[in-house]
Design an enzyme around this catalytic site. Structure first.
Site, short mmCIF file in Angstrom:
data_model
loop_
_atom_site.label_atom_id
_atom_site.label_comp_id
_atom_site.label_asym_id
_atom_site.label_seq_id
_atom_site.Cartn_x
_atom_site.Cartn_y
_atom_site.Cartn_z
CG HIS A 218 0.95 -4.59 1.95
ND1 HIS A 218 1.92 -4.40 2.89
CD2 HIS A 218 1.60 -4.83 0.78
CE1 HIS A 218 3.11 -4.51 2.32
NE2 HIS A 218 2.94 -4.78 1.04
CG ASP B 23 2.64 -4.26 6.06
OD1 ASP B 23 2.68 -3.40 5.16
OD2 ASP B 23 1.76 -5.13 6.12
CG HIS B 24 5.86 -0.52 2.24
ND1 HIS B 24 5.95 -1.75 1.67
CD2 HIS B 24 5.08 0.21 1.43
CE1 HIS B 24 5.27 -1.75 0.54
NE2 HIS B 24 4.72 -0.58 0.38
#
Lengths: 537, 465
Positions: A287, A224-225
């Site tokens: 996110h 999950d950047h």
């Protein structure tokens, strides 16, 4: 945390006091879908920046695996072009470094579901181990459309590439987990899965099941950047390295929390994916829920993968999935129509290229959630995300309760503003707090002023790209900033309750907000009926 | 120049992003420095408001930076360095300038404000710059001028860009006000003597000052490269079996005046000190031997140590290539002995600056290498060789790094202490008994000197006040 299968290396005394506790083992990163956009814009630049920054060891290699007819040489040329365009460090700046990096780039051409391709991959990896000393260490990076994930995982397992200490059944045979062979082999295999991780709860559970057939949980890195961003990691430091916040970080002092991820962009060139996903799946389910978990979690017992993810998982478990009635009361969806952004006319979502003209995909979602535990009971968390909002801004605002006594009674009531602590994720990364101050003059008049910390002015250091941090963590075997199986499934459980209800309802009346506005009016109603309002950003 | 004449200018808008400057420094008496700076802040805020709104300038200082300059030219050069890092370190900078041509110049000050957008973007951040000038005979009044200008409750750094400060009056008077001292041992006239003195005197006389050396910062990349060899499970065991280290350092050309080559082994000794301190290598006598050299060529030096019961030798030898600063490292090679100690090595690990052929850049003082080659040879496996980016850092990059650290650097201090032991030829501290001298070349002038007395309290140059 070091994966269970791996033998810990004795500490290197020369590393004491250095920025990086150790560099990674020599390894091969196999990128499935290396010809795709993500690989060229993000992954390869991240790897090259790490290489230039001395973060990767000698012998480090990249193998591209994709369908296009490239050779090692032509892939190197393509990679060079992309790095010139997208990387912070350009090959042309330091040709000798590029040459050294390029020698470690190889290509295997294959369909993702073709077992012979994986046999060719195994041969290529063996060759690289012998020539470049990579010792069997691998990161498999799934950067393909999600439809191919299950094929790739299954084929890696069958080709014996997933776990060197397991035996794998032939196609159609039952899988035996107990067949781990005693071995002195200390090599490791890890797999990074890009989002979307499933498209609902059942598909996410199924993908987890398929992964667990070939890999152990310790080998799996769900990326999950957002968690690679400095400002997101700083949420933990801000909360747990300072003594002053924890005592007031609860229902006793906090009125509510707002998490906003506003984007001014539309769907750009992602229409075909986005139209099947929508704002809820694309942003809120992953996110934003991760941001919420970091804000709401209890202090972990240690800063390691197990302890941090245990606490995030507890927060997610404490959010009860909505019933269909609750979905209608607590969730608002929207889709943008034509409007203007930064003074320029832009089309509506249904007019975007690649979007069906009757699409009912949401481009805006807002919700009100409760974390039902002792710390947060009764404190609403308002989340909103949308495309084509007036500006790009991601922030977490913690609004405190007003002072208990109205001491300055002759002050106009509307001058009294609550204290708000804002964690600015992007842009203008930093933290600010609003408080009341006396306006200079003979009478008591109050005004809200703010105290701001900005990363840029305090450190003056250019933060590394999120992908650099995350890929390096994976090579080092630290999964703290990756999402664990239970977290993913709990986040999908919450999202799926909403998606299932939406399916039952009559089609929404879309579009319901013009591009360049802050979303549908129902979104304002959602928060205003509680006597609160969205922050004006 | 009167304060009202100061004007705002924009410098190098294309090179370093828009930056504001209050122009020619304003002369001011010491007791009006703060009020003059307040005026200048107002000018800056007005200019910023005109350019980009009220929030365009950040008026925050995070540290005091005192700088020692021994000439006007040097002071100008240091100001350029500090201007370059203003964006990262908003500070009050006080440059103490002594003009050697003006013996009786009364102590006087100039002030200006320089603002810059930080590298990461965002608002302009600003440095307050104060120059305090004196002549050779008035330098003793400088501490009393500088100490009241230091911003309270902020760390105080002293950057001493040239030579060793330990015997300097200014340093001794300011010592008690300092948190950090930044020196550059590449500029030491007698590198070995001054290093040995630093190793003992700082710890004994100024234990609260966290000292660092930009020459140590130049070694950061070298240390990372060397450490990296032993990160993997496969190579980690070799670290305990290293038997010889070869360190090659650069020497500038032979001085026409003296016919001798000035030698600076500071980087090599610090690297050797670091290896020995981290790996627990114990010096054995003779610790430090000079090896005979031909003609005017500088000598190589040999350090003798023990790792457990096994001997380890560190050879420090001058190379025939130039570096960016005197004594810059050119290569480091660590060897692991095989079964037969006299036979070929079982493994070797080498970092070697490259960018030109051997000798190609001999006597090119300005030549800057771009990359290093990393060579690993292990018996029974294919040798590996790769290139890594390893540029010589500039002074502003080095200072930028040093200003990020606010506390003692234990690793540096231990490396310096062991380097001091090498140079003095004994593990005993100065003044603790007879020195056990090494053989060969005289060890150092500094090491032979008796320890200096503890620093005096700052003196008031105007006792009548």
């Amino acid at each position: 945390m070091v994966a269970l299968l791996e033998t810990p290396v004795i500490a290197n005394p020369l590393r004491e006091g250095m920025t990086l506790e150790r560099t990674a083992d020599p390894a091969v990163v196999v990128i499935f879908g290396i010809t795709g956009d993500l690989a060229h814009r993000k992954l390869l630049p991240a790897l090259y920046n790490l290489y230039v920054g001395h973060r990767l060891p000698g012998g480090f290699s990249v193998v591209g695996f994709a369908r296009r007819p490239y050779t090692d040489e032509s892939l190197r040329e393509e990679v060079k072009k992309s790095l010139e365009k997208y990387a912070r460090n350009k090959p042309s700046q330091r040709p000798a470094i590029w040459e050294s990096f390029a020698q470690g780039i190889f290509y295997v051409q294959s369909n993702f579901d073709d077992p012979t391709g994986y046999r060719a991959l195994a041969g290529k990896l063996k060759e690289i181990d012998e020539q470049r000393g990579t010792a069997g260490n691998r990161v498999y990076y799934l950067s393909t459309p999600p439809d191919f994930y299950s094929h790739i995982v299954a084929n890696l397992g069958r080709a014996g590439l997933a776990n060197p200490r397991r035996t794998y059944p032939a196609v159609g045979e039952a899988f035996s987990k107990g067949a781990a062979a005693a071995s002195t082999d200390t090599s490791w295999r890890r797999i990074i899965i890009e989002k979307p991780f499933g498209h609902d709860l059942s598909s996410a559970v199924e993908l987890n099941r398929q992964l667990s057939e070939a890999f152990t949980e310790e080998q799996i890195y769900r990326i999950d950047h957002y968690l690679g961003k400095e400002t997101v990691q700083n949420i933990l430091v801000f909360r747990f390295a300072n003594g002053i916040w924890e005592p007031i970080w609860s229902r006793r002092y906090i009125d509510h929390v707002q998490i906003t991820v506003a984007e001014s962009l539309g769907v750009e060139d992602r229409a075909s994916y986005y139209d099947t996903a929508g704002a809820l799946r694309d942003m809120l389910q992953n996110h934003m829920m991760q941001l919420l978990a970091l804000v709401a979690m209890e202090p972990p017992a240690a800063f390691d993968a197990q302890a941090v993810r245990d606490e995030k998982s507890k927060v997610l478990r404490a959010i009860k999935p909505f019933t269909p009635v609750e979905v209608q009361q607590n969730v608002v969806r929207g889709q943008y129509g034509p409007g203007a952004i930064f003074g320029k006319a832009v089309p509506g979502y249904r007019q975007e290229e690649g979007v069906p003209p009757n699409s009912n995909t949401e481009t805006f979602v807002a919700t009100r959630l409760f974390v039902d535990n002792w710390r947060w009971s009764g404190v609403p968390f308002y989340l909103r995300h949308g495309k084509r909002l007036p500006k790009r801004r991601t922030e977490i605002a913690i609004q405190f309760k007003p002072a208990p006594l109205a001491l300055f009674q002759h002050t106009a009531a509307d001058e009294l503003q609550p204290n708000v602590l804002v964690l600015h994720i992007q842009p203008d990364e930093g933290i600010s707090i609003d408080f009341q101050s006396k306006v200079p003059g003979p009478s008591i008049r109050l005004r809200s002023v703010d105290m701001t910390f900005q990363y840029g002015t305090s450190f003056g250091i250019e933060a590394a790209e999120a992908y650099e941090r995350l890929i390096l963590d994976c090579i080092l075997g630290d999964s703290t900033l990756f999402t664990r199986r239970d977290e993913v499934e709990m986040m999908w459980r919450l999202a799926t309750a909403i998606l299932d209800t939406w399916k039952q309802l009559p089609p929404p009346v879309f579009p319901n907000y013009p591009a360049g506005s802050w979303g549908p009016t129902a979104s304002d109603d959602l928060i205003e009926r509680d006597g609160r309002s969205w922050r004006r950003l | 120049m009167d304060a009202t004449e100061s004007r705002l200018i924009t410098k190098n808008p294309s090179a370093e992003g828009p930056s504001l400057d209050t122009g020619t420094p304003v002369p001011v008496s010491i007791d009006y420095v703060d009020s003059q700076l307040t005026e200048l802040w107002r000018d800056v805020a007005e200019a910023a408001q005109a350019k980009g709104g009220i929030a365009a300038v950040t008026m925050a200082q995070v540290l005091n930076l005192l700088v020692r300059a021994d000439s006007q030219t040097a002071a100008n050069n240091y100001t350029l360095v500090i201007d370059a890092i203003t964006g990262s370190h908003p500070a009050r900078v006080i440059t103490m300038l002594t003009d050697p041509n003006e013996d009786n110049l009364p102590v006087q000050a100039w002030v200006s404000i320089h603002c810059q957008v930080p590298p990461a973007g965002g608002r302009q951040v600003c440095c307050e710059q104060i120059w305090v000038a004196s002549g050779a005979n008035t330098v003793r009044q400088v501490p009393a001028a500088v100490i009241p200008l230091i911003l309270a409750e902020l760390p105080v750094f002293l950057w001493w860009p040239k030579g060793s400060p330990l015997d300097d009056y200014l340093f001794r008077q300011l010592g008690e006000s300092l948190d950090r001292l930044i020196v550059d041992s590449a500029t030491f006239e007698n590198a070995e003597g001054d290093l040995a003195k630093m190793a003992s005197r700082l710890r004994n006389d100024w234990p609260k000052i966290a000292c660092t050396d930009v020459n140590w910062e130049r070694l950061t990349m070298w240390r990372e490269m060397v450490a990296q060899f032993f990160d993997g499970a496969g190579t980690r065991p070799y670290l305990d079996r290293i038997r010889s280290v070869d360190i090659e350092f650069s020497c500038p050309t032979i001085s026409a005046a003296t016919g001798r080559t000035p030698v600076n082994r500071a980087q090599a000794l610090l690297l050797a000190g670091w290896l020995a301190s981290r790996l627990g290598w114990q010096p054995v006598e003779p610790v430090y031997e000079m090896l005979r050299a031909d003609g005017n060529s500088p000598s190589a030096a040999r350090l003798s140590l023990l790792c457990g019961g096994d001997p380890v030798t560190i050879l420090i030898r001058p190379g025939n290539r130039a570096g960016a600063v005197p004594g810059d490292l050119l290569s480091v090679k660590l060897e692991v002995a095989g079964q037969d100690p006299n036979g070929p090595a079982e493994a070797s690990f080498e970092v070697c600056m490259s960018g030109g052929g051997e000798g190609e850049h001999e006597h090119e003082p300005e030549y800057q290498y771009e990359h290093a080659s990393i060579n690993v040879e292990i018996a029974g496996t294919q040798p590996t060789r790769r290139s890594v980016h390893m540029e010589e850092p500039t002074v502003d990059m080095l200072l930028d790094k040093e200003l990020e650290v606010f506390s003692h650097d234990k690793i540096y201090e231990e490396a310096l202490e062991v380097a001091g032991i090498f140079i003095r030829g004994t593990g005993k501290r100065e003044g603790e008994g007879p020195r056990k001298l090494s053989t060969g070349e005289p060890v150092s002038a500094g090491a032979a000197r008796s320890p200096s007395p503890r620093p005096n309290k700052p003196q008031n140059p105007n006792p009548g006040q």
